[in-house]
Design a protein around this motif. Structure first.
Motif, PDB file in Angstrom:
ATOM      1  N   LEU A  66     -28.899  39.789  27.693  1.00 46.27           N
ATOM      2  CA  LEU A  66     -27.892  39.252  28.612  1.00 46.27           C
ATOM      3  C   LEU A  66     -26.552  39.128  27.916  1.00 46.27           C
ATOM      4  N   LYS A  67     -26.556  38.613  26.689  1.00 43.32           N
ATOM      5  CA  LYS A  67     -25.319  38.457  25.923  1.00 43.32           C
ATOM      6  C   LYS A  67     -24.660  39.808  25.663  1.00 43.32           C
ATOM      7  N   MET A  68     -25.444  40.822  25.342  1.00 44.29           N
ATOM      8  CA  MET A  68     -24.890  42.144  25.094  1.00 44.29           C
ATOM      9  C   MET A  68     -24.220  42.706  26.348  1.00 44.29           C
ATOM     10  N   CYS A  69     -24.867  42.526  27.496  1.00 47.64           N
ATOM     11  CA  CYS A  69     -24.286  43.033  28.749  1.00 47.64           C
ATOM     12  C   CYS A  69     -22.998  42.281  29.084  1.00 47.64           C
ATOM     13  N   GLU A  70     -23.010  40.966  28.943  1.00 46.08           N
ATOM     14  CA  GLU A  70     -21.811  40.168  29.243  1.00 46.08           C
ATOM     15  C   GLU A  70     -20.692  40.478  28.266  1.00 46.08           C
ATOM     16  N   GLY A  71     -21.024  40.580  26.990  1.00 46.00           N
ATOM     17  CA  GLY A  71     -20.013  40.858  25.974  1.00 46.00           C
ATOM     18  C   GLY A  71     -19.384  42.227  26.129  1.00 46.00           C
ATOM     19  N   SER A  72     -20.199  43.191  26.598  1.00 49.04           N
ATOM     20  CA  SER A  72     -19.649  44.531  26.791  1.00 49.04           C
ATOM     21  C   SER A  72     -18.564  44.520  27.854  1.00 49.04           C
ATOM     22  N   LEU A  73     -18.706  43.686  28.865  1.00 48.94           N
ATOM     23  CA  LEU A  73     -17.700  43.582  29.917  1.00 48.94           C
ATOM     24  C   LEU A  73     -16.452  42.863  29.426  1.00 48.94           C
ATOM     25  N   LEU A  74     -16.626  41.648  28.949  1.00 49.10           N
ATOM     26  CA  LEU A  74     -15.483  40.817  28.557  1.00 49.10           C
ATOM     27  C   LEU A  74     -14.720  41.416  27.381  1.00 49.10           C
ATOM     28  N   LEU A  99     -13.497  45.149  28.009  1.00 50.03           N
ATOM     29  CA  LEU A  99     -12.275  45.162  28.823  1.00 50.03           C
ATOM     30  C   LEU A  99     -11.064  44.733  28.007  1.00 50.03           C
ATOM     31  N   THR A 100     -11.248  43.715  27.166  1.00 51.27           N
ATOM     32  CA  THR A 100     -10.140  43.244  26.334  1.00 51.27           C
ATOM     33  C   THR A 100      -9.676  44.338  25.375  1.00 51.27           C
ATOM     34  N   ALA A 101     -10.621  45.063  24.767  1.00 52.80           N
ATOM     35  CA  ALA A 101     -10.262  46.152  23.849  1.00 52.80           C
ATOM     36  C   ALA A 101      -9.514  47.261  24.578  1.00 52.80           C
ATOM     37  N   ILE A 102      -9.980  47.600  25.785  1.00 49.39           N
ATOM     38  CA  ILE A 102      -9.289  48.623  26.575  1.00 49.39           C
ATOM     39  C   ILE A 102      -7.871  48.155  26.905  1.00 49.39           C
ATOM     40  N   GLY A 103      -7.727  46.884  27.276  1.00 52.42           N
ATOM     41  CA  GLY A 103      -6.410  46.344  27.580  1.00 52.42           C
ATOM     42  C   GLY A 103      -5.482  46.398  26.381  1.00 52.42           C
ATOM     43  N   ILE A 104      -5.997  46.051  25.213  1.00 56.45           N
ATOM     44  CA  ILE A 104      -5.192  46.091  23.988  1.00 56.45           C
ATOM     45  C   ILE A 104      -4.695  47.508  23.735  1.00 56.45           C
ATOM     46  N   ILE A 133      -7.020  40.599  36.963  1.00 53.58           N
ATOM     47  CA  ILE A 133      -7.337  41.230  35.678  1.00 53.58           C
ATOM     48  C   ILE A 133      -6.181  41.060  34.697  1.00 53.58           C
ATOM     49  N   PHE A 134      -4.948  41.253  35.175  1.00 54.72           N
ATOM     50  CA  PHE A 134      -3.803  41.100  34.280  1.00 54.72           C
ATOM     51  C   PHE A 134      -3.694  39.663  33.776  1.00 54.72           C
ATOM     52  N   ASP A 135      -3.954  38.702  34.643  1.00 55.30           N
ATOM     53  CA  ASP A 135      -3.893  37.290  34.234  1.00 55.30           C
ATOM     54  C   ASP A 135      -4.927  37.010  33.146  1.00 55.30           C
ATOM     55  N   LYS A 136      -6.133  37.549  33.312  1.00 54.88           N
ATOM     56  CA  LYS A 136      -7.184  37.331  32.307  1.00 54.88           C
ATOM     57  C   LYS A 136      -6.819  37.996  30.982  1.00 54.88           C
ATOM     58  N   PHE A 165     -17.798  51.689  23.032  1.00 58.30           N
ATOM     59  CA  PHE A 165     -17.894  50.474  22.222  1.00 58.30           C
ATOM     60  C   PHE A 165     -17.674  50.765  20.733  1.00 58.30           C
ATOM     61  N   GLN A 166     -17.911  52.006  20.320  1.00 63.87           N
ATOM     62  CA  GLN A 166     -17.511  52.403  18.970  1.00 63.87           C
ATOM     63  C   GLN A 166     -15.986  52.368  18.865  1.00 63.87           C
ATOM     64  N   GLY A 167     -15.305  52.777  19.938  1.00 66.26           N
ATOM     65  CA  GLY A 167     -13.848  52.683  19.971  1.00 66.26           C
ATOM     66  C   GLY A 167     -13.382  51.242  19.965  1.00 66.26           C
ATOM     67  N   ALA A 168     -14.093  50.377  20.696  1.00 68.46           N
ATOM     68  CA  ALA A 168     -13.746  48.953  20.705  1.00 68.46           C
ATOM     69  C   ALA A 168     -13.927  48.340  19.318  1.00 68.46           C
ATOM     70  N   THR A 169     -14.966  48.784  18.609  1.00 66.86           N
ATOM     71  CA  THR A 169     -15.176  48.330  17.233  1.00 66.86           C
ATOM     72  C   THR A 169     -13.960  48.649  16.374  1.00 66.86           C
ATOM     73  N   GLU A 170     -13.465  49.876  16.487  1.00 65.60           N
ATOM     74  CA  GLU A 170     -12.300  50.296  15.704  1.00 65.60           C
ATOM     75  C   GLU A 170     -11.051  49.503  16.094  1.00 65.60           C
TER      76      GLU A 170
END
Length: 303
Positions: free
Chosen positions: A174-182, A185-190, A216-219, A255-260
């Motif tokens: 559950l944590k992995m699924c939730e973390g992948s979203l939050l 998304l934050t990594a993509i936004g950055i 989404i922008f507010d978050k 998620f490898q990209g998010a890691t970087e």
């Protein structure tokens, strides 16, 4: 007076000390919280002391005294901590070990194999540390003894607790699924905002998102400035999330990209040196993206 339940927390950092504080401030005050601060950072020692957590100096003394052991560390340290404690947990088999880290099911199973059979609970913490103003925190638990852990938190209103099954791995999945979203998304936004900044289009993009995706922008406006002190930990979490998606046959490349991305923030920008309680720069979305973009330009020039 009834004897207090002893809970060992390793490590009493940002999340660990807050959970210790939540238990110690519970209505019935039924707990004694301990840890081993040997070789821990000055910051962790201060956080631990501020919460009223007792330093017992050695791992074996901590395991011997503990009824429950809460593992709350960076994802990359979860297995090594279990390996470190395993000999003492086999020697003192009364203690129940609760892994509350953001780790893939494969990592969790490898930890379960290290410990005495049955003395293991899978936990996942979703949300900011308990007691953070304006935010909630939920602890999800699975495993044979999950309800025992849930009962420990019945006297505190600083966090919610939910048992979601008897199978080891359910809480971590559950944590992995939730973390992948939050965090995904934050990594993509950055990345999108740094790219827009480098093109001189950031303000236009921001205005467009305010009109078309205001929620989404507010978050993202809130998440991104708060990310740098946690970026190193999140890089490790993205690696665990990658493993989870690979295990179900899905691509892990995003998620490898998010890691970087998170590793870049932690290691190649001045924001990586910030701590949660002592922020000095990058406190707004505009400032954070400006600093990240300048760091990227410098890094590119140096390659």
């Amino acid at each position: 007076m009834a004897e207090k339940t002893t809970i060992a927390i390793m490590s009493p950092g940002d999340m660990g000390h807050a959970i210790g504080r939540a238990l110690l401030s519970s209505i019935e005050n039924k707990f004694r919280i301990i840890t081993n601060l040997t070789e821990r950072s000055e910051r962790t020692q201060k956080l631990s002391n501020s919460a009223g957590i007792i330093d017992v100096k050695t791992d074996e003394e901590m395991i011997q005294q503990a009824d429950y052991v809460f593992s709350i560390v960076a994802s990359s340290q979860a297995k090594s901590l279990a390996q470190r404690f395993a000999p003492y947990l086999h020697k003192h088999k009364h203690a129940i070990y609760v892994d509350m880290n953001a780790i893939a099911p494969q990592t969790l199973c490898s930890i379960d194999e290290l410990l005495p059979h049955g003395n293991f609970v899978d936990g996942s913490i979703i949300g900011l540390p308990p007691g953070t103003p304006g935010y909630s925190c939920t602890l999800y638990l699975s495993g044979e003894h999950a309800q025992k852990i849930a009962d420990l938190f019945q006297y505190t209103n600083l966090m919610k607790v939910r048992v979601i099954g008897s199978e080891i791995g359910q809480a971590s999945k559950l944590k992995m699924c939730e973390g992948s979203l939050l965090k995904g998304l934050t990594a993509i936004g950055i990345q999108a905002f740094i790219a827009a900044k480098s093109f001189g289009l950031d303000e236009i993009l921001f205005d467009h998102l305010k009109q078309t995706m205001p929620d989404i922008f507010d978050k993202l406006s809130k998440f991104i400035p708060h990310t740098p002190p946690k970026a190193a930990r999140w890089a490790g979490e993205m690696e665990e999330i990658s493993k989870m998606f690979e295990s179900v046959g899905l691509s892990s490349k995003i998620f490898q990209g998010a890691t970087e991305t998170y590793r870049f923030i932690a290691e190649e920008t001045p924001l990586g040196n910030e701590t949660i309680e002592d922020r000095k720069q990058g406190l707004t979305l505009h400032d954070a993206i400006e600093i990240m973009n300048l760091s990227l330009e410098e890094s590119t020039l140096n390659k």
